[in-house]
Design a protein around this motif. Structure first.
Motif, PDB file in Angstrom:
ATOM      1  N   LYS A 299      50.832  39.496  45.676  1.00 53.17           N
ATOM      2  CA  LYS A 299      49.899  40.496  46.173  1.00 53.17           C
ATOM      3  C   LYS A 299      48.602  40.454  45.364  1.00 53.17           C
ATOM      4  CE  LYS A 299      52.545  44.185  45.995  1.00 53.17           C
ATOM      5  NZ  LYS A 299      53.006  45.583  46.263  1.00 53.17           N
ATOM      6  N   PRO A 300      47.517  40.981  45.938  1.00 53.14           N
ATOM      7  CA  PRO A 300      46.228  40.972  45.228  1.00 53.14           C
ATOM      8  C   PRO A 300      46.272  41.670  43.868  1.00 53.14           C
ATOM      9  CG  PRO A 300      45.888  41.461  47.540  1.00 53.14           C
ATOM     10  CD  PRO A 300      47.377  41.485  47.323  1.00 53.14           C
ATOM     11  N   ASP A 301      47.230  42.579  43.670  1.00 48.04           N
ATOM     12  CA  ASP A 301      47.324  43.265  42.369  1.00 48.04           C
ATOM     13  C   ASP A 301      48.083  42.439  41.331  1.00 48.04           C
ATOM     14  OD1 ASP A 301      49.988  43.490  43.084  1.00 48.04           O
ATOM     15  OD2 ASP A 301      49.999  45.670  43.250  1.00 48.04           O
ATOM     16  N   GLY A 302      48.536  41.230  41.724  1.00 47.28           N
ATOM     17  CA  GLY A 302      49.203  40.345  40.781  1.00 47.28           C
ATOM     18  C   GLY A 302      50.705  40.475  40.718  1.00 47.28           C
ATOM     19  N   THR A 303      51.294  41.296  41.583  1.00 44.37           N
ATOM     20  CA  THR A 303      52.746  41.437  41.619  1.00 44.37           C
ATOM     21  C   THR A 303      53.327  40.632  42.779  1.00 44.37           C
ATOM     22  OG1 THR A 303      52.622  43.437  43.002  1.00 44.37           O
ATOM     23  CG2 THR A 303      52.643  43.739  40.602  1.00 44.37           C
TER      24      THR A 303
ATOM     25  N   SER B  20      48.227  38.863  50.783  1.00 40.38           N
ATOM     26  CA  SER B  20      49.030  38.185  49.774  1.00 40.38           C
ATOM     27  C   SER B  20      48.854  36.680  49.946  1.00 40.38           C
ATOM     28  CB  SER B  20      50.515  38.536  49.928  1.00 40.38           C
ATOM     29  OG  SER B  20      50.760  39.885  49.603  1.00 40.38           O
TER      30      SER B  20
ATOM     31  N   THR C  62      52.480  41.838  54.055  1.00 41.25           N
ATOM     32  CA  THR C  62      51.340  41.818  53.142  1.00 41.25           C
ATOM     33  C   THR C  62      50.500  40.547  53.299  1.00 41.25           C
ATOM     34  OG1 THR C  62      52.600  40.757  51.340  1.00 41.25           O
ATOM     35  CG2 THR C  62      52.661  43.155  51.467  1.00 41.25           C
TER      36      THR C  62
ATOM     37  N   LYS D 275      44.575  34.484  42.076  1.00 40.45           N
ATOM     38  CA  LYS D 275      44.943  35.377  43.177  1.00 40.45           C
ATOM     39  C   LYS D 275      44.238  35.009  44.477  1.00 40.45           C
ATOM     40  CE  LYS D 275      45.407  39.227  39.899  1.00 40.45           C
ATOM     41  NZ  LYS D 275      44.876  40.563  39.514  1.00 40.45           N
TER      42      LYS D 275
ATOM     43  N   THR E  80      56.083  39.847  45.846  1.00 38.43           N
ATOM     44  CA  THR E  80      56.734  40.659  46.870  1.00 38.43           C
ATOM     45  C   THR E  80      57.485  39.780  47.861  1.00 38.43           C
ATOM     46  OG1 THR E  80      56.372  42.318  48.627  1.00 38.43           O
ATOM     47  CG2 THR E  80      54.679  40.638  48.349  1.00 38.43           C
TER      48      THR E  80
END
Length: 332
Positions: A204-208, A222, A215, A153, A210
Motif C-alpha cells: 500500500k502507499p503507506d508502506g504496509t 497498491s 487496493t 512505493k 496487504t
C-alpha cells in the motif's frame, strides 16, 4: 460449467479468430497456446484471454496482417520487430528460429520488440523439452507499471515472468515464475470475485503490505511486491531488472519509448545439450538431480509436475468451460 474436448476447444477458438480476419496459422497458434495454458492450470493466462484477445483484434491493437521484421541477425542471434502481431505466434516462430540456430551452433537467441501479449509462458515449454532441448523465455510489458522497486512505493515495471524447460530422462522440469510476488491477472481475478489474495503480496502507499486486491485499484494504488516480499524482495527486484535487460534493452524498445499498446518485449533462447557435454550426460545429470530432490521428502514436487498432471486429467475428462466462453465459442 461444461466439459469440452481438447480438439473441440482448439477448433472453436481457431475458427472464431479466423472469422475476425486473422489468418489460420496465427489463429491456430492463439488457440494452441491458450488451451495449453488452461491444461497446465494457468487459468488466468489460458482461455480467460480469448475475449480480451478478440477485443484487441477488433479494436486494432493486435495486428492481423503481415509478418515480423528482422532488425539484426548473426549465426546465433536475431532481433525482431513484432509489429504487435499475435504474441503467441511470434513466440512460437522465435522458438523455431532459435532451435535451428541451436542445432547448428549450440545456442540460439531471438529477442522481439513490440509483440502483442504472449499469454502463459509455460505453454511453450513442453514441446521443446520433449526434443531434449532447453528453452528459456522471458518477457516484460513496457507499458505496464505495477511493481515498485524494493524499498520504493511508486510502480516502475511489470511482473516480468521467466520460464525455463529442462529435459530429463522422464517428464521435463518446467519453471514459470514472475519476478513479482504475484501476477496482475491474479490480482484482477481476486478483485472481480471479491476474494482476498493468498498472501500479503501488495504494498500500500503507506508502506504496509496487504492481501486486499481492491487496493490495487485505488488512487493511489497498491503495487505488486517484488518476488520475496517485504523481507527478501531485493532479490526479486534484482531479477526484475535482469528481465528488463534481457527483453526491452536487448530488443531496443521499452519504457523510455512510452508505448501505448498492451504488449511485450520477449527473450527466447534455445540450448542444445549435444553441443556441450552431450545429450546423454545432460539427461543423466538432470535425472539424478530430479530423483534426489524427490527422495528428500514426501512433499517435494518438481516444477511443472502439477501442471503436467492437470493436463493429463483434463485431456482425459474434458476441459471445463464457463457460460461466457461457451456462448462466445458457440459450443453446443
Amino acid at each position: 460449467m461444461k466439459l469440452s474436448s481438447f480438439l473441440e476447444v482448439i477448433e472453436k477458438i481457431t475458427k472464431i479468430f479466423i472469422d475476425k480476419g486473422l489468418d489460420s496459422e496465427k489463429s491456430a497458434s492463439i488457440a494452441r497456446i491458450l488451451t495449453e495454458g488452461e491444461l497446465l492450470g494457468h487459468t488466468t493466462h489460458g482461455l480467460a484471454l480469448v475475449k480480451p484477445y478478440l477485443d484487441e483484434l477488433e479494436n486494432g491493437q493486435m495486428e492481423r496482417n503481415g509478418s515480423f521484421e528482422v532488425i539484426n541477425a548473426t549465426d546465433t542471434t536475431q532481433t525482431w520487430n513484432g509489429r504487435y502481431l499475435p504474441g503467441t505466434w511470434l513466440t512460437e516462430k522465435a522458438i523455431e528460429t532459435a532451435t535451428l540456430m541451436a542445432k547448428n551452433e549450440g545456442v540460439g537467441t531471438v529477442v522481439i520488440q513490440k509483440t502483442h501479449h504472449i499469454a502463459c509462458l509455460a505453454a511453450f515449454l513442453e514441446v521443446v523439452a520433449r526434443k531434449n532441448l532447453m528453452v528459456i523465455i522471458a518477457c516484460s510489458d513496457p507499458r505496464n507499471k505495477t511493481v515498485a522497486p524494493f524499498g520504493g512505493k511508486i510502480p516502475v515495471y511489470s511482473p516480468n515472468p521467466l520460464a525455463i524447460a529442462i529435459p530429463t530422462e522422464r517428464d521435463p522440469i518446467m519453471i514459470d515464475v514472475s519476478m513479482s510476488a504475484t501476477a496482475n491477472a491474479v490480482v484482477n481475478r481476486a478483485a472481480k470475485n471479491q476474494e482476498l489474495l493468498g498472501g500479503n503480496w501488495l504494498l500500500k502507499p503507506d508502506g504496509t503490505a496487504t492481501n486486499d486486491p481492491q487496493t490495487f485499484f485505488e488512487n493511489p494504488p497498491s503495487t505488486l511486491l517484488p518476488l520475496g516480499g517485504m523481507d527478501l524482495g531485493y532479490k526479486g527486484f534484482a531479477l526484475g531488472i535482469m528481465i528488463e535487460a534481457m527483453t526491452s534493452a536487448l530488443g531496443g524498445y521499452g519504457r523510455k519509448d512510452n508505448p501505448g499498446r498492451w504488449g511485450a518485449s520477449v527473450f527466447v533462447q534455445v540450448i542444445d545439450p549435444t553441443k556441450f557435454a552431450g545429450e546423454n550426460a545432460f539427461l543423466a545429470e538432470m535425472e539424478n538431480l530430479r530423483k534426489q530432490c524427490l527422495a528428500s521428502g514426501d512433499n517435494v514436487r518438481m516444477p511443472g509436475q502439477k501442471g503436467l498432471k492437470n493436463k493429463e486429467m483434463l485431456l482425459s475428462n474434458g476441459i471445463p468451460l464457463n457460460i461466457e466462453l461457451i456462448e462466445l465459442l458457440k459450443i453446443q
